[in-house]
Structures are given as C-alpha cells and as structure tokens.
Write an enzyme that holds these catalytic residues in place. Structure first.
Site, PDB file in Angstrom:
ATOM      1  N   TYR A  63       0.843  -1.203   0.000  1.00 59.85           N
ATOM      2  CA  TYR A  63       0.000   0.000   0.000  1.00 59.85           C
ATOM      3  C   TYR A  63       0.878   1.254   0.000  1.00 59.85           C
ATOM      4  O   TYR A  63       1.619   1.499   0.955  1.00 59.85           O
ATOM      5  CB  TYR A  63      -0.926   0.043   1.223  1.00 59.85           C
ATOM      6  CG  TYR A  63      -1.984  -1.040   1.273  1.00 59.85           C
ATOM      7  CD1 TYR A  63      -2.259  -1.847   0.171  1.00 59.85           C
ATOM      8  CD2 TYR A  63      -2.723  -1.245   2.434  1.00 59.85           C
ATOM      9  CE1 TYR A  63      -3.235  -2.834   0.235  1.00 59.85           C
ATOM     10  CE2 TYR A  63      -3.706  -2.233   2.497  1.00 59.85           C
ATOM     11  CZ  TYR A  63      -3.948  -3.020   1.408  1.00 59.85           C
ATOM     12  OH  TYR A  63      -4.913  -4.000   1.473  1.00 59.85           O
ATOM     13  N   SER A 209     -13.622  -3.876   1.319  1.00 59.04           N
ATOM     14  CA  SER A 209     -14.676  -3.244   0.495  1.00 59.04           C
ATOM     15  C   SER A 209     -16.069  -3.526   1.068  1.00 59.04           C
ATOM     16  O   SER A 209     -16.982  -3.882   0.330  1.00 59.04           O
ATOM     17  CB  SER A 209     -14.624  -3.721  -0.965  1.00 59.04           C
ATOM     18  OG  SER A 209     -13.525  -3.168  -1.615  1.00 59.04           O
ATOM     19  N   PRO A 210     -16.256  -3.387   2.410  1.00 56.60           N
ATOM     20  CA  PRO A 210     -17.557  -3.723   3.000  1.00 56.60           C
ATOM     21  C   PRO A 210     -18.654  -2.735   2.606  1.00 56.60           C
ATOM     22  O   PRO A 210     -19.834  -3.028   2.778  1.00 56.60           O
ATOM     23  CB  PRO A 210     -17.287  -3.661   4.509  1.00 56.60           C
ATOM     24  CG  PRO A 210     -16.167  -2.677   4.647  1.00 56.60           C
ATOM     25  CD  PRO A 210     -15.307  -2.887   3.435  1.00 56.60           C
ATOM     26  N   ALA A 212     -18.713  -1.625  -0.557  1.00 60.39           N
ATOM     27  CA  ALA A 212     -18.672  -1.738  -2.020  1.00 60.39           C
ATOM     28  C   ALA A 212     -18.123  -0.449  -2.645  1.00 60.39           C
ATOM     29  O   ALA A 212     -18.709   0.128  -3.551  1.00 60.39           O
ATOM     30  CB  ALA A 212     -20.056  -2.077  -2.576  1.00 60.39           C
ATOM     31  N   GLY A 214     -18.068   2.465  -1.661  1.00 59.82           N
ATOM     32  CA  GLY A 214     -18.877   3.678  -1.531  1.00 59.82           C
ATOM     33  C   GLY A 214     -20.307   3.526  -2.024  1.00 59.82           C
ATOM     34  O   GLY A 214     -21.157   4.367  -1.741  1.00 59.82           O
ATOM     35  N   GLY A 218     -24.959   5.439   0.149  1.00 61.26           N
ATOM     36  CA  GLY A 218     -26.109   6.268  -0.205  1.00 61.26           C
ATOM     37  C   GLY A 218     -25.690   7.588  -0.831  1.00 61.26           C
ATOM     38  O   GLY A 218     -26.509   8.438  -1.180  1.00 61.26           O
ATOM     39  N   LYS A 219     -24.376   7.736  -1.035  1.00 61.93           N
ATOM     40  CA  LYS A 219     -23.843   8.996  -1.597  1.00 61.93           C
ATOM     41  C   LYS A 219     -24.099   9.085  -3.102  1.00 61.93           C
ATOM     42  O   LYS A 219     -24.145  10.151  -3.673  1.00 61.93           O
ATOM     43  CB  LYS A 219     -22.331   9.017  -1.323  1.00 61.93           C
ATOM     44  CG  LYS A 219     -21.717  10.399  -1.330  1.00 61.93           C
ATOM     45  CD  LYS A 219     -20.359  10.409  -0.611  1.00 61.93           C
ATOM     46  CE  LYS A 219     -19.205  10.235  -1.577  1.00 61.93           C
ATOM     47  NZ  LYS A 219     -17.885  10.289  -0.929  1.00 61.93           N
TER      48      LYS A 219
END
Length: 317
Positions: A63, A209-210, A212, A214, A218-219
């Site tokens: 990373y 990625s819990p 997904a 983003g 709900g954004k």
C-alpha cells in the site's frame, strides 16, 4: 462506552469488532493520495477512529509502496492506547524461500516502528516460486519467535484455506483469518464455500470493500450527478443503470437507518458484523469517515432485518 471486540480466529487475540483498512493511506495509484487528501487528513482519521474505540488497522507492504505502514507507524507512536496492526506479505515472483518472508517482516516492523504485529497475512494465493508449505512454515516460525501474533491469508479459496490450515496445524499455529471482499453487494464468498469453510475451520473473515467502494453509503444515486474519483469513475456499477439496480436495497437501508438514527453505511457494516466471525475493515481517508464507520458499533439490527437485507441482496450472491 464498552468496547466491542471480536476474535482473530482461534488465536486468543481479540481486536475491535470493526477495523480500518488503510489502502488509501499513501496510495497515489488508485486513491489520489497527495491530491485530494494527504497525511494530515489520514492522521485525523486515525485519531478519530481510536477515540471512537477502533484500534485495529489493516495495512500491507504494497500500500503506497510502504507509505501506509510508515504513516501508521508514525501515528501509533503518538498514542498511549494499544493498537493492533495487521499487515500483509506480497508473494511476488522474485521472492524465494523462507528468508524472503523473514526479511519482509523485518522491513514491515521497521516501517511500523514496532517489534510485533498482531496479524500477518499472505496478500494473495498465487505463490509462483515459493510453495505454500515454505510460506506457512516460515510464518509459523515467526509466531513462535514472537514477531507476529497470528497468521492470516487474503483472497484464498475454500480449498486453499483448508490446505493452509493443515500446514499451519503441524506447527500448532491456527489459521486466524481470510481477508476477502464481502458486502451486501458482493456475496460470492457465500456461494463459493469460503464462508462455510471459514466457520468450519474457526477462521475469521476480514471483509474488505464492506461498503462496495462507496456504493452502500447512499452517496451515489441514479438522480445525482455525483461521480466518484479515481479508478471508480470507469466502474459500470457507478453508472446510471448500475445505480438503478441497487436503489431498492438502498431504500430499505435508509428506512432501517432512520429507525436506528444511523446512516446506510452504518447499516451495511452492522449487517456484516451480524454474520458472526466477520470483521469489516472499511477505509477512512478523513476523520468524518472514521467516525461514521465507528457508528456501526454499539447496536444491532434485529434478526428479521438482517434476513430482509439478506433476501434483498441475493442478486449479488
């Protein structure tokens, strides 16, 4: 506030029930680090997470080419609270033999400014020229040496997990975790036997990625012209058709959120925790994101609500 914890498999090591993934810390390739956010933002994210009771951080030597570990090492020096760190070994083709494993751990420990990390994982299962046997035996030795607390894998299939677990068992070291993609919009680990095998072997799932990437916050909605940054711009899931497909489940998450005074993201993370032996590790580039992640702790969806979300998300099995 009572701290909510979870176990790393059957190792006896317990960590906060939700972790923070630090892929975006120092990463310029995927995440635009240094442009839209930088060291001061991720430091604020670290502090906010710790203050909210999240003390488990997942990083990797790749990373930001080591920058994520360096930043984490710097931040942990500045707090008196015990921090549990998970990092990862990259089994790249030019790495041969057990020595490569020992050297990689030495380098990670140096960047992290510590003499022991709670969990050390193999980043992916393609081992090229180093066998699983060599790899796992070297990691088992490192547990005995005390430089790592436990051994995990990442992106391993059910069969690969079983094989790894058997090799480690000969050294009397349990396989602690398998870090895999898992969310309401990505449930393949259930259909591919990974979740069932993990439960059978007593292995904890670390869910990356819990949210997904983003999509579950709900954004993003079919109506809004709100496009994500970086590589997600070209992801078809963020296009109008993709967003229309997930609109029904987001509506239910918003309704549940209203009931508990929580955001859709917090509902999504809480659903994962409800699966048992699953630790979500959402990313956090800012203090606000870290605080939002922490809002998934300290409460629980009711059983029928967990089931309702399970049924609605079956298209993603």
């Amino acid at each position: 506030m009572t701290r909510q914890t979870a176990n790393l498999g059957q190792t006896g090591i317990s960590v906060s029930a939700l972790g923070i993934g630090t892929w975006a810390w120092g990463d310029k390739l995927f995440w635009n680090y240094g442009k839209e956010y930088g060291a001061s933002q991720v430091e604020a994210a670290f502090k906010a997470a710790v203050e909210a009771g999240i003390t488990f951080f997942d990083t990797a030597e790749v990373y930001g080419l080591g920058e994520s570990e360096r930043l984490l090492g710097k931040f942990t020096q500045q707090t008196d609270i015990a921090i549990d760190i998970a990092s990862k070994f990259a089994p790249v083709p030019w790495r041969l033999g057990a020595n490569a494993v020992h050297n990689a751990i030495t380098e990670s420990l140096n960047r992290l400014k510590t003499d022991k990390i709670a969990l050390y994982q193999v980043h992916w299962p393609f081992t090229f020229l180093i066998s699983q046997e060599t790899l796992m035996n070297a990691l088992g030795e490192e547990v005995k040496r005390g430089r790592i607390g436990s051994v995990g894998v990442s992106n391993y299939s059910a069969e690969q997990m079983r094989q790894t677990s058997q090799i480690l068992a000969k050294k009397e070291v349990p396989l602690a975790v398998n870090q895999v993609q898992y969310s309401l919009l990505y449930r393949k680990i259930e259909t591919k036997g990974i979740l069932a095998t993990a439960k059978e072997l007593g292995v904890t799932i670390l869910a990356y990625s819990p949210l997904a990437q983003g999509l579950l916050t709900g954004k993003y909605s079919p109506e809004s012209q709100n496009l994500p940054d970086g590589a997600r711009k070209v992801d078809p899931r963020f296009k109008k058709e993709g967003l229309e497909k997930i609109a029904p489940i987001l509506r239910v998450m918003q309704e549940l959120g209203a009931k508990y005074q929580k955001t859709p993201a917090q509902v999504a993370l809480n659903w994962l925790i409800a699966q048992g032996d699953v630790i979500p590790i959402p990313g956090a580039k800012t203090a606000a994101q870290a605080i939002e992640n922490a809002g998934a702790l300290g409460w629980s969806l009711e059983a029928q609500e967990v089931t309702q979300l399970e049924q609605m998300s079956r298209p993603w099995l």
